[in-house]
Design a protein around this motif. Structure first.
Motif, PDB file in Angstrom:
ATOM      1  N   VAL A 483       0.847  -1.192   0.000  1.00  0.00           N
ATOM      2  CA  VAL A 483       0.000   0.000   0.000  1.00  0.00           C
ATOM      3  C   VAL A 483       0.883   1.243   0.000  1.00  0.00           C
ATOM      4  O   VAL A 483       1.765   1.367   0.856  1.00  0.00           O
ATOM      5  CB  VAL A 483      -0.937   0.022   1.233  1.00  0.00           C
ATOM      6  N   ASP A 484       0.635   2.134  -0.943  1.00  0.00           N
ATOM      7  CA  ASP A 484       1.413   3.368  -1.043  1.00  0.00           C
ATOM      8  C   ASP A 484       0.446   4.554  -1.012  1.00  0.00           C
ATOM      9  O   ASP A 484      -0.415   4.675  -1.872  1.00  0.00           O
ATOM     10  CB  ASP A 484       2.220   3.385  -2.343  1.00  0.00           C
ATOM     11  N   TYR A 485       0.595   5.413  -0.011  1.00  0.00           N
ATOM     12  CA  TYR A 485      -0.298   6.559   0.150  1.00  0.00           C
ATOM     13  C   TYR A 485       0.257   7.844  -0.464  1.00  0.00           C
ATOM     14  O   TYR A 485      -0.265   8.927  -0.197  1.00  0.00           O
ATOM     15  CB  TYR A 485      -0.591   6.795   1.631  1.00  0.00           C
ATOM     16  N   ASP A 486       1.313   7.735  -1.261  1.00  0.00           N
ATOM     17  CA  ASP A 486       1.881   8.910  -1.913  1.00  0.00           C
ATOM     18  C   ASP A 486       0.803   9.562  -2.797  1.00  0.00           C
ATOM     19  O   ASP A 486       0.303   8.931  -3.734  1.00  0.00           O
ATOM     20  CB  ASP A 486       3.075   8.491  -2.768  1.00  0.00           C
ATOM     21  N   PRO A 487       0.422  10.816  -2.532  1.00  0.00           N
ATOM     22  CA  PRO A 487      -0.648  11.459  -3.313  1.00  0.00           C
ATOM     23  C   PRO A 487      -0.351  11.525  -4.805  1.00  0.00           C
ATOM     24  O   PRO A 487      -1.282  11.496  -5.620  1.00  0.00           O
ATOM     25  CB  PRO A 487      -0.736  12.870  -2.704  1.00  0.00           C
ATOM     26  N   LEU A 595       2.748   1.023   3.535  1.00  0.00           N
ATOM     27  CA  LEU A 595       2.293  -0.018   4.454  1.00  0.00           C
ATOM     28  C   LEU A 595       2.372  -1.362   3.749  1.00  0.00           C
ATOM     29  O   LEU A 595       2.289  -1.452   2.523  1.00  0.00           O
ATOM     30  CB  LEU A 595       0.832   0.175   4.867  1.00  0.00           C
ATOM     31  N   ILE A 596       2.463  -2.412   4.534  1.00  0.00           N
ATOM     32  CA  ILE A 596       2.197  -3.772   4.074  1.00  0.00           C
ATOM     33  C   ILE A 596       0.992  -4.272   4.847  1.00  0.00           C
ATOM     34  O   ILE A 596       0.900  -4.058   6.070  1.00  0.00           O
ATOM     35  CB  ILE A 596       3.413  -4.693   4.293  1.00  0.00           C
ATOM     36  N   VAL A 597       0.056  -4.895   4.152  1.00  0.00           N
ATOM     37  CA  VAL A 597      -1.141  -5.405   4.808  1.00  0.00           C
ATOM     38  C   VAL A 597      -1.315  -6.873   4.446  1.00  0.00           C
ATOM     39  O   VAL A 597      -1.368  -7.238   3.261  1.00  0.00           O
ATOM     40  CB  VAL A 597      -2.409  -4.615   4.393  1.00  0.00           C
ATOM     41  N   PHE A 598      -1.383  -7.730   5.468  1.00  0.00           N
ATOM     42  CA  PHE A 598      -1.768  -9.132   5.310  1.00  0.00           C
ATOM     43  C   PHE A 598      -3.202  -9.263   5.824  1.00  0.00           C
ATOM     44  O   PHE A 598      -3.554  -8.691   6.864  1.00  0.00           O
ATOM     45  CB  PHE A 598      -0.852 -10.061   6.112  1.00  0.00           C
ATOM     46  N   ALA A 599      -4.022 -10.030   5.132  1.00  0.00           N
ATOM     47  CA  ALA A 599      -5.412 -10.159   5.562  1.00  0.00           C
ATOM     48  C   ALA A 599      -6.008 -11.458   5.054  1.00  0.00           C
ATOM     49  O   ALA A 599      -5.519 -12.051   4.073  1.00  0.00           O
ATOM     50  CB  ALA A 599      -6.246  -8.975   5.060  1.00  0.00           C
ATOM     51  N   GLY A 600      -7.069 -11.900   5.709  1.00  0.00           N
ATOM     52  CA  GLY A 600      -7.770 -13.101   5.269  1.00  0.00           C
ATOM     53  C   GLY A 600      -8.911 -13.450   6.199  1.00  0.00           C
ATOM     54  O   GLY A 600      -9.080 -12.852   7.268  1.00  0.00           O
ATOM     55  N   PRO A 601      -9.702 -14.425   5.819  1.00  0.00           N
ATOM     56  CA  PRO A 601     -10.765 -14.919   6.702  1.00  0.00           C
ATOM     57  C   PRO A 601     -10.219 -15.979   7.652  1.00  0.00           C
ATOM     58  O   PRO A 601      -9.216 -16.645   7.357  1.00  0.00           O
ATOM     59  CB  PRO A 601     -11.763 -15.538   5.713  1.00  0.00           C
ATOM     60  N   VAL A 602     -10.873 -16.119   8.782  1.00  0.00           N
ATOM     61  CA  VAL A 602     -10.577 -17.233   9.674  1.00  0.00           C
ATOM     62  C   VAL A 602     -11.432 -18.406   9.209  1.00  0.00           C
ATOM     63  O   VAL A 602     -12.653 -18.410   9.406  1.00  0.00           O
ATOM     64  CB  VAL A 602     -10.886 -16.877  11.141  1.00  0.00           C
ATOM     65  N   LEU A 603     -10.813 -19.374   8.553  1.00  0.00           N
ATOM     66  CA  LEU A 603     -11.549 -20.496   7.965  1.00  0.00           C
ATOM     67  C   LEU A 603     -11.608 -21.634   8.980  1.00  0.00           C
ATOM     68  O   LEU A 603     -10.745 -22.514   9.014  1.00  0.00           O
ATOM     69  CB  LEU A 603     -10.881 -20.941   6.669  1.00  0.00           C
ATOM     70  N   PRO A 621     -17.170 -17.775   6.542  1.00  0.00           N
ATOM     71  CA  PRO A 621     -16.306 -17.437   7.676  1.00  0.00           C
ATOM     72  C   PRO A 621     -17.009 -16.472   8.623  1.00  0.00           C
ATOM     73  O   PRO A 621     -17.724 -15.571   8.198  1.00  0.00           O
ATOM     74  CB  PRO A 621     -15.088 -16.787   7.018  1.00  0.00           C
ATOM     75  N   MET A 622     -16.772 -16.667   9.902  1.00  0.00           N
ATOM     76  CA  MET A 622     -17.392 -15.819  10.918  1.00  0.00           C
ATOM     77  C   MET A 622     -16.452 -14.746  11.446  1.00  0.00           C
ATOM     78  O   MET A 622     -16.881 -13.825  12.143  1.00  0.00           O
ATOM     79  CB  MET A 622     -17.874 -16.677  12.098  1.00  0.00           C
ATOM     80  N   ALA A 623     -15.171 -14.846  11.115  1.00  0.00           N
ATOM     81  CA  ALA A 623     -14.204 -13.861  11.608  1.00  0.00           C
ATOM     82  C   ALA A 623     -13.164 -13.589  10.526  1.00  0.00           C
ATOM     83  O   ALA A 623     -12.951 -14.407   9.617  1.00  0.00           O
ATOM     84  CB  ALA A 623     -13.530 -14.354  12.884  1.00  0.00           C
ATOM     85  N   PHE A 624     -12.513 -12.427  10.647  1.00  0.00           N
ATOM     86  CA  PHE A 624     -11.504 -12.001   9.682  1.00  0.00           C
ATOM     87  C   PHE A 624     -10.316 -11.427  10.434  1.00  0.00           C
ATOM     88  O   PHE A 624     -10.473 -10.843  11.507  1.00  0.00           O
ATOM     89  CB  PHE A 624     -12.078 -10.949   8.729  1.00  0.00           C
ATOM     90  N   TRP A 625      -9.125 -11.612   9.879  1.00  0.00           N
ATOM     91  CA  TRP A 625      -7.921 -11.099  10.509  1.00  0.00           C
ATOM     92  C   TRP A 625      -7.200 -10.141   9.568  1.00  0.00           C
ATOM     93  O   TRP A 625      -7.375 -10.189   8.357  1.00  0.00           O
ATOM     94  CB  TRP A 625      -6.989 -12.234  10.930  1.00  0.00           C
ATOM     95  N   LYS A 626      -6.409  -9.282  10.147  1.00  0.00           N
ATOM     96  CA  LYS A 626      -5.625  -8.314   9.385  1.00  0.00           C
ATOM     97  C   LYS A 626      -4.360  -7.987  10.170  1.00  0.00           C
ATOM     98  O   LYS A 626      -4.390  -7.862  11.401  1.00  0.00           O
ATOM     99  CB  LYS A 626      -6.429  -7.030   9.142  1.00  0.00           C
ATOM    100  N   ILE A 627      -3.254  -7.864   9.433  1.00  0.00           N
ATOM    101  CA  ILE A 627      -1.993  -7.432  10.030  1.00  0.00           C
ATOM    102  C   ILE A 627      -1.468  -6.264   9.210  1.00  0.00           C
ATOM    103  O   ILE A 627      -1.354  -6.361   7.979  1.00  0.00           O
ATOM    104  CB  ILE A 627      -0.952  -8.571  10.054  1.00  0.00           C
ATOM    105  N   VAL A 628      -1.165  -5.163   9.878  1.00  0.00           N
ATOM    106  CA  VAL A 628      -0.620  -3.986   9.222  1.00  0.00           C
ATOM    107  C   VAL A 628       0.838  -3.837   9.644  1.00  0.00           C
ATOM    108  O   VAL A 628       1.141  -3.779  10.840  1.00  0.00           O
ATOM    109  CB  VAL A 628      -1.423  -2.719   9.590  1.00  0.00           C
ATOM    110  N   VAL A 629       1.727  -3.785   8.663  1.00  0.00           N
ATOM    111  CA  VAL A 629       3.167  -3.693   8.931  1.00  0.00           C
ATOM    112  C   VAL A 629       3.666  -2.341   8.435  1.00  0.00           C
ATOM    113  O   VAL A 629       3.399  -1.959   7.283  1.00  0.00           O
ATOM    114  CB  VAL A 629       3.932  -4.824   8.215  1.00  0.00           C
ATOM    115  N   VAL A 630       4.375  -1.611   9.299  1.00  0.00           N
ATOM    116  CA  VAL A 630       4.885  -0.294   8.943  1.00  0.00           C
ATOM    117  C   VAL A 630       6.333  -0.166   9.410  1.00  0.00           C
ATOM    118  O   VAL A 630       6.839  -0.996  10.170  1.00  0.00           O
ATOM    119  CB  VAL A 630       4.046   0.839   9.585  1.00  0.00           C
ATOM    120  N   VAL A 631       6.994   0.880   8.935  1.00  0.00           N
ATOM    121  CA  VAL A 631       8.331   1.229   9.408  1.00  0.00           C
ATOM    122  C   VAL A 631       8.215   2.514  10.208  1.00  0.00           C
ATOM    123  O   VAL A 631       7.708   3.519   9.703  1.00  0.00           O
ATOM    124  CB  VAL A 631       9.320   1.419   8.244  1.00  0.00           C
TER     125      VAL A 631
END
Length: 715
Positions: A483-487, A595-603, A621-631
Motif C-alpha cells: 500500500v502506497d499513500y503517496d498522493p 504499508l504492508i497489509v496481510f489479511a484473510g478470513p478465519v476459515l 467465515p465468521m471472523a476475519f484477521w488483518k496485520i498492518v506492517v509499517v516502518v
C-alpha cells in the motif's frame, strides 16, 4: 472506443426513466395481478390479444399433430420445474437451437479477449443486434467482437469458441428510443475457426399474440460477461403492453452483461430485446434496498430492482419499416432484412435460428466473399444512425425519419465496466522488499490446505498483491498487499474507475471461486467483501497501473462473504476496520507513505454453511484477521512494527441468524498478538514480525477490544 463514463451517465438516466414507467403502471399491475390470480393468463389478457394468441396456438397445435410420428416438434417444449431458474446448458434441443446465434460481446486487445461486457444475437447473416447503450456509435465497436459458443455442451464440457470482430463500416444502425443497435460482423473469425452462417439467426416475428401477461419469458444471456446462461422460470410478464408501449416488462433474473439478450416465449420465439433492469424510483431518485438514494459509484447490487425490460420485437420492426435512409443501397439491405421478418407458425420450419437469405446488394459495398452480411441484434437508446459501405457520410435526407410522438426516448440499463489488465503473466504481485531497508516475506500456510491450480500455480499474483486460495473452501487463505499513500501515485476516483464489477480469475477454474449466482446474488444480506481493499491497491507509477490495480481487487479470489452491516459499517473507508490503516498510518509516522497489509478470513471447520436458494451450500467465515506492517522512525532508528487484528461476527449471526439485519455496533474487533491469528487461521508469519508486534508475549487477557482508534496499542 468505449467511453465508460459516458456509458455510466446514460445508464443512470435510462434507469430513472424505466423506473418512472414502472411506477406509472401501478394500478394496471394491481388489476393484472388480481385477474391472474382469478383465472390465469387468458383471463388477464385483453380480448384482442387473447384472440391473436389463441389463433397462433391453434395453428401450432395443428402443426404438431400433422408432423411425422417420432419427428421433433419445435413447439413441443418440455415443462421446466420452478427450481430451474438458471441453467448453464440448454434444457432442450429447441433451447439449444435458439441459443446458437447468441454471442458474448467482448473487448479485444492484441488478439486476446480482455473481458465480456454485453450480449448480442444474430438476426440475419452477418448482422448482430444489441443495445444502443452498448453501442451508441460506430466508434463504440472499436476493439470489440462477438464470441460465439462460449458455453457448455450437453455433457458439461466447454465448447470451442469463435470471435468475429465488428465491421461498422459495412453496416451500423442505432436508435436511442428503442435502445437497439445493429452492427455488421466480419466474415471471418478473428479468434478461433468456423463460419458465421453456422450459428444461424433468430427470426424476427412481427405478429402480435406471441405471449400473454403472466406467461414465462426465457432469456438466453451472458450474465456478468460469463458463460451462456438460460434464465427459465420465475420470469413472467408483469403487465400487458398497450398498443403504444415500446417495452415489455417482466421478472426474469438478469445480471450486468445481459444487455442485448434475446427474450423468448415458451416456444423460443423472440418477443423482446432485453435492455436492462428497472429500479424502484421515488421522487425522481433511484432507491436502494435500504430505502436510501442510490448514487453513482455505489454497487448496482444495492439497487432495489423491481422488474426487467426489453424492447418489443413488433415495435422494433414497425420502426425499421418506417425508417427512411439517405442511401439507396442501405435502404435495400434494410428492406431485405425486413423481408425476412415474417410469421413462422404456418411454415414447416421452427421458430428458432432459421437461416435468413443473404442480403443481395447491387451497389458497390464492401461485402464479404460469400456475399453474406452478418447481422446481430443490439439494443441501443438514442439518435438512430445507419453506416454502410465505407466511412460514414452525411446523408442527403435524415438517416431515419421517426415521429417523436410515436417513439419516446426510453431508458437503457448500461453496463459500465472497470478496465482489467488482460496480461496476467506480467502481474508482479506482492513485493517483500516494499518497505525500505526491510524484507517482509509473505505469509505461509499448510501445504495440504493451499490450492494448487493448473501448471502448478500456487500463488495468484495481481497488481500490488498476492493471494493463496484454500483448496476446499474456494476462498483466500491469505492475501499480502503493498500500500502506497503517496498522493502523486493516486490520481483517480471511484467514479472515474467505474462501478463495482466482480469477475473470475481466468487462471484457475471458475469452480474454484465463489461467484454471484451461487451465493452473493441470492444471499441478500451478505456483501461481496474485499480482503484487499480497493482504496489500498488503487495506486501506481502511471495512471494505467493505478486503474489496473483498482480493477484487480474485483476478482472473486479477493472476495469473501461478509454480512452487509459487518462489511459496510466496519470494513469501508470510514468504518472501524477501514479506519485502522488510516489511523496507524497517521500515528506511526511511517517512512515513504508505505504499508504492508496481510489479511484473510478465519476459515474454521465449524463455520456455518447455508444454501440461500442457488442449490449450493456455502460455508461462511465468521471472523476475519488483518496485520498492518509499517516502518517507524528514520535511518538507523527505523524499525518494523506489526499490528494484528481480528474482527468477529459470529456472536451476532448466532443470535440473529444469517438472513436478518442487525446493528454492526454489536460486532467485536480486537487488537491481538500475531500468535493468536496464527492459532486461529493456521497462517504463519516470519519471526521478525512476531518481534515487531507490540502485543507479543501477552496472554488472552492482553487482547484489546477496540471501540475507537484511541485504544490501539502502537508501542
Amino acid at each position: 472506443m468505449r467511453d465508460r463514463n459516458a456509458t455510466a451517465d446514460r445508464k443512470r438516466s435510462v434507469m430513472l426513466k424505466a423506473g418512472e414507467r414502472f411506477a406509472g403502471k401501478g394500478e394496471e399491475r394491481a388489476r393484472t395481478a388480481a385477474r391472474l390470480a382469478a383465472g390465469g393468463p387468458l383471463a388477464a389478457a385483453s380480448p384482442a390479444l387473447r384472440d391473436k394468441y389463441l389463433a397462433r396456438e391453434s395453428t401450432k397445435a395443428m402443426r404438431a399433430i400433422i408432423r411425422t410420428p417420432g419427428s421433433p416438434g419445435p413447439f413441443l417444449e418440455r415443462r421446466i420445474g420452478p427450481a430451474l431458474d438458471w441453467d448453464l446448458t440448454a434444457p432442450t434441443t429447441e433451447a439449444r437451437r435458439a441459443g446458437r446465434p447468441v454471442a458474448r460481446i467482448v473487448g479485444l486487445d492484441n488478439g486476446r479477449i480482455v473481458d465480456g461486457y454485453a450480449t448480442g444475437f444474430v438476426i440475419a447473416p452477418g448482422l448482430l443486434m444489441t443495445n444502443w447503450h452498448v453501442f451508441d456509435s460506430p466508434e463504440d465497436t472499436d476493439s470489440s467482437g462477438a464470441q460465439f459458443d462460449f458455453e457448455l455442451d450437453e455433457v458439461g464440457n466447454s465448447r470451442a469458441t469463435a470471435v468475429f470482430e465488428f465491421d461498422p463500416a459495412r453496416f451500423f444502425y442505432s436508435n436511442e428510443a428503442l435502445d437497439i443497435a445493429i452492427v455488421a460482423l466480419a466474415d471471418r473469425p478473428h479468434i478461433g475457426a468456423g463460419a458465421l452462417r453456422d450459428f444461424g439467426a433468430v427470426p424476427l416475428i412481427p405478429t402480435l399474440g406471441k405471449i400473454l401477461v403472466g406467461q414465462a419469458v426465457n432469456i438466453i444471456q451472458h450474465p456478468d460477461g460469463r458463460m451462456k446462461h438460460y434464465a427459465l422460470q420465475k420470469n413472467t410478464v408483469y403487465v400487458e403492453p398497450t398498443p403504444d408501449d415500446l417495452f415489455l416488462m417482466y421478472t426474469t433474473d438478469t445480471l450486468e452483461g445481459s444487455s442485448g439478450s434475446p427474450a423468448f416465449n415458451k416456444d423460443w420465439e423472440l418477443v423482446a430485446v432485453h435492455h436492462g433492469g428497472v429500479p424502484r424510483v421515488e421522487n425522481n431518485r433511484i432507491m436502494t434496498l435500504r430505502r436510501t438514494e442510490w448514487r453513482k459509484g455505489m454497487p448496482e447490487t444495492d439497487i432495489d430492482w423491481v422488474a426487467n425490460e426489453g424492447a418489443r420485437v413488433s415495435k422494433i420492426l414497425a420502426h425499421l419499416h418506417d425508417a427512411s435512409l439517405g442511401n439507396a443501397a442501405h435502404q435495400a439491405i434494410l428492406a431485405q432484412v425486413l423481408g425476412a421478418a415474417h410469421e413462422v407458425v404456418n411454415e414447416s420450419e421452427g421458430p428458432a435460428t432459421v437461416p435468413v437469405p443473404s442480403l443481395a446488394v447491387t451497389s458497390p459495398i464492401d461485402t464479404p466473399p460469400s456475399g453474406e452480411l452478418a447481422m446481430n441484434n443490439i439494443t441501443v437508446h438514442g439518435t438512430a444512425h445507419f453506416y454502410m459501405g465505407g466511412a460514414p457520410t452525411a446523408p442527403a435526407t435524415p438517416s431515419v425519419a421517426v415521429t417523436r410522438s410515436a417513439i419516446a426516448v426510453a431508458p437503457a440499463a448500461l453496463e459500465k465496466k472497470l478496465r482489467f489488465d488482460p496480461n496476467y503473466r506480467e502481474r508482479k504481485g506482492y513485493n517483500e522488499r516494499f518497505l525500505t531497508g526491510f524484507r517482509v516475506p509473505a505469509p505461509d500456510a499448510p501445504d495440504d490446505e493451499i490450492y494448487v491450480g493448473p501448471r502448478n500455480l500456487k500463488y495468484l499474483k495481481y497488481h500490488h498483491y498476492t493471494v493463496a486460495m484454500h483448496k476446499d473452501r474456494r476462498l483466500a487463505l491469505w492475501t499480502a498487499s503493498n500500500v502506497d499513500y503517496d498522493p502523486e501515485k493516486r490520481r483517480g476516483s471511484r467514479d472515474e474507475f467505474g462501478e463495482d464489477e466482480w469477475k473470475a480469475d481466468p487462471r484457475i477454474p471458475i469452480e474454484q471461486q465463489i461467484e454471484d449466482l451461487e451465493f452473493y446474488e441470492p444471499a441478500k444480506k451478505f456483501d461481496r467483501g474485499h480482503l484487499v481493499r480497493r482504496d489500498d491497491s488503487a495506486w501506481g507509477e502511471t495512471p494505467e497501473e493505478e486503474e489496473f490495480a483498482n480493477a484487480d481487487t474485483f476478482h472473486w479470489t479477493n472476495c469473501s462473504p461478509q454480512h452487509e452491516e459487518f462489511n459496510r459499517d466496519m470494513f469501508q473507508y470510514h468504518g472501524l476496520w477501514g479506519g485502522l490503516e488510516n489511523h496507524i498510518a497517521k500515528q506511526a509516522q511511517y517512512v515513504d507513505n508505505k504499508l504492508i497489509v496481510f489479511a484473510g478470513p478465519v476459515l474454521a471447520t465449524n463455520d456455518p454453511s447455508h444454501d440461500f436458494g442457488s442449490g449450493i451450500k456455502v460455508q461462511m467465515p465468521m471472523a476475519f484477521w488483518k496485520i498492518v506492517v509499517v516502518v517507524e522512525g528514520e535511518g538507523d532508528a527505523s524499525r518494523l512494527r506489526a499490528y494484528g487484528f481480528i474482527l468477529d461476527q459470529s456472536d451476532m449471526i448466532e443470535e440473529h441468524g444469517l438472513e436478518r439485519r442487525f446493528r454492526a455496533g454489536k460486532f467485536v474487533a480486537h487488537q491481538v498478538p500475531l500468535s493468536e491469528i496464527t492459532e486461529r487461521s493456521r497462517v504463519e508469519f516470519v519471526e521478525a514480525l512476531h518481534k515487531a508486534d507490540p502485543l507479543a508475549g501477552t496472554t488472552d487477557e492482553g487482547r484489546r477490544v477496540l471501540i475507537n482508534m484511541d485504544q490501539l496499542v502502537l508501542r
